[in-house]
Design a protein around this motif. Structure first.
Motif, PDB file in Angstrom:
ATOM      1  N   ASN A 254       0.828  -1.217   0.000  1.00 37.66           N
ATOM      2  CA  ASN A 254       0.000   0.000   0.000  1.00 37.66           C
ATOM      3  C   ASN A 254       0.858   1.262   0.000  1.00 37.66           C
ATOM      4  OD1 ASN A 254      -2.396  -1.482  -0.011  1.00 37.66           O
ATOM      5  ND2 ASN A 254      -2.490  -1.581   2.220  1.00 37.66           N
ATOM      6  N   GLU A 255       1.932   1.250   0.788  1.00 37.27           N
ATOM      7  CA  GLU A 255       2.821   2.419   0.813  1.00 37.27           C
ATOM      8  C   GLU A 255       3.461   2.628  -0.555  1.00 37.27           C
ATOM      9  OE1 GLU A 255       4.753   5.748   1.777  1.00 37.27           O
ATOM     10  OE2 GLU A 255       3.238   4.764   3.029  1.00 37.27           O
ATOM     11  N   PRO A 268      -6.167   5.465  -9.359  1.00 37.42           N
ATOM     12  CA  PRO A 268      -7.029   5.702  -8.190  1.00 37.42           C
ATOM     13  C   PRO A 268      -6.988   4.609  -7.135  1.00 37.42           C
ATOM     14  CG  PRO A 268      -8.353   5.117 -10.108  1.00 37.42           C
ATOM     15  CD  PRO A 268      -6.948   5.286 -10.598  1.00 37.42           C
ATOM     16  N   GLN A 269      -6.853   3.346  -7.554  1.00 35.74           N
ATOM     17  CA  GLN A 269      -6.875   2.285  -6.541  1.00 35.74           C
ATOM     18  C   GLN A 269      -6.072   1.077  -6.990  1.00 35.74           C
ATOM     19  OE1 GLN A 269     -11.128   1.696  -6.203  1.00 35.74           O
ATOM     20  NE2 GLN A 269     -11.114  -0.020  -7.635  1.00 35.74           N
ATOM     21  N   LEU A 270      -5.630   0.313  -6.003  1.00 34.38           N
ATOM     22  CA  LEU A 270      -4.845  -0.891  -6.242  1.00 34.38           C
ATOM     23  C   LEU A 270      -5.725  -1.948  -6.907  1.00 34.38           C
ATOM     24  CD1 LEU A 270      -2.030  -2.176  -5.515  1.00 34.38           C
ATOM     25  CD2 LEU A 270      -3.110  -3.039  -3.429  1.00 34.38           C
ATOM     26  N   ARG A 271      -5.156  -2.659  -7.886  1.00 31.97           N
ATOM     27  CA  ARG A 271      -5.910  -3.741  -8.530  1.00 31.97           C
ATOM     28  C   ARG A 271      -6.180  -4.874  -7.543  1.00 31.97           C
ATOM     29  NH1 ARG A 271      -2.911  -6.083 -13.435  1.00 31.97           N
ATOM     30  NH2 ARG A 271      -1.157  -5.861 -12.003  1.00 31.97           N
ATOM     31  N   PRO A 272      -7.271  -5.613  -7.731  1.00 33.51           N
ATOM     32  CA  PRO A 272      -7.537  -6.762  -6.851  1.00 33.51           C
ATOM     33  C   PRO A 272      -6.348  -7.728  -6.868  1.00 33.51           C
ATOM     34  CG  PRO A 272      -9.399  -6.359  -8.314  1.00 33.51           C
ATOM     35  CD  PRO A 272      -8.298  -5.466  -8.779  1.00 33.51           C
ATOM     36  N   ARG A 273      -6.197  -8.435  -5.771  1.00 37.85           N
ATOM     37  CA  ARG A 273      -5.031  -9.325  -5.653  1.00 37.85           C
ATOM     38  C   ARG A 273      -5.002 -10.372  -6.769  1.00 37.85           C
ATOM     39  NH1 ARG A 273      -1.478  -9.618  -1.683  1.00 37.85           N
ATOM     40  NH2 ARG A 273      -0.019 -11.342  -1.775  1.00 37.85           N
ATOM     41  N   TRP A 274      -6.155 -10.903  -7.163  1.00 37.89           N
ATOM     42  CA  TRP A 274      -6.131 -11.951  -8.188  1.00 37.89           C
ATOM     43  C   TRP A 274      -5.581 -11.410  -9.507  1.00 37.89           C
ATOM     44  CZ3 TRP A 274      -8.616 -11.771 -12.859  1.00 37.89           C
ATOM     45  CH2 TRP A 274      -9.684 -10.890 -13.007  1.00 37.89           C
TER      46      TRP A 274
END
Length: 290
Positions: A254-255, A268-274
């Protein structure tokens, strides 16, 4: 999106299958399963970094740097550790592939991020220093020490950046072609033993190199002579953590994302883990998955 979901289905099934898998299916299934085990990854925290950090901590003098860098460059596949070294076609004769010693050593994308004086660039540098400090804290350093370490990293990277070509200069291939023999390369950086580095990365002896940016290597030599051992270790610890951060526990992920993707690129946001795990398998075991 459809292709990613299709690959996800293949990998998810193979990660849960315990028998009847061939060698390729076992590799990609186990890899994906390990990547998706978020609880195990979070439990490990910074532990996967420890072997690299131990190697850095074990440095007794700057003479140990060539062997150490060879191992880190090979293992981490990053150009963030002082310079880039690889291979490319000889600009004079494209039938030949020769060794390339290139500029590197930066955490920010390129020279301009360190030298531009507009308000946005200044703000990005401030946020970058704060990010580096936070990463040192995640490695276990106290805030006061981490702040000083981040400042030292910025100082080293800024010196290397100022000696690098500008974006416009890099468009001219003649500015990035300076062919030398081994003695010529060694004379550019007397403080760095290239024979040890080349041996440790597993290359036979080389006598043809393209040093893409001689001025950069002159500054690199200056830095290697000026830096004390602890400052050098600080710089190496940061770039090692930076290289591995996307694959560590959520606090590192996240950092890393918040600065390098959200702040720098506006993601804008982190992709899903999969999706991240499918991409990793595709990048690193692509033929097996294909």
């Amino acid at each position: 999106q459809d292709n990613q979901q299709f690959l996800w289905g293949i990998l998810d099934q193979l990660s849960k299958q315990t028998s009847g898998r061939d060698a390729n299916q076992q590799k990609i299934g186990d890899y994906f399963g390990a990547c998706m085990d978020e609880a195990a990854v979070n439990k490990l925290g910074a532990k996967p970094l420890q072997p690299y950090l131990d190697q850095i901590a074990a440095m007794q003098s700057t003479k140990d740097l060539p062997a150490l860098l060879a191992g880190l460059h090979t293992s981490l596949q990053t150009g963030g550790l002082f310079f880039n070294f690889g291979s490319n076609q000889d600009y004079e004769n494209s039938q030949n592939v020769i060794a390339f010693a290139e500029a590197g050593g930066l955490g920010l994308p390129d020279r301009d991020y360190y030298t531009n004086t507009d308000e946005k660039s200044v703000d990005i540098r401030k946020q970058y220093i704060a990010h580096v400090q936070k990463m040192f804290e995640l490695l276990g350093d106290k805030p006061e020490l981490a702040k000083a370490e981040a400042a030292k990293v910025m100082e080293i990277e800024t010196a290397l950046a100022k000696a690098s070509l500008t974006r416009i200069e890099r468009r001219d291939p003649y500015k990035s072609f300076h062919k030398v023999d081994f003695k010529g390369l060694q004379s550019m950086t007397p403080a760095f033993d290239w024979s040890i580095y080349i041996q440790k990365i597993g290359l036979p002896a080389q006598n043809t190199f393209n040093v893409t940016q001689p001025a950069f290597y002159a500054e690199l030599d200056k830095q290697l002579k000026a830096l004390n051992l602890e400052d050098m270790k600080t710089y190496l610890r940061w770039h090692t953590a930076h290289a591995v951060a996307p694959y560590l526990s959520d606090d590192f992920v996240n950092e890393n994302f918040n600065f390098f993707s959200k702040t720098l690129r506006g993601v804008p946001q982190l992709r899903p883990r999969w999706k991240r795990c499918v991409t990793l398998v595709d990048d690193q075991l692509g033929e097996a998955l294909g």
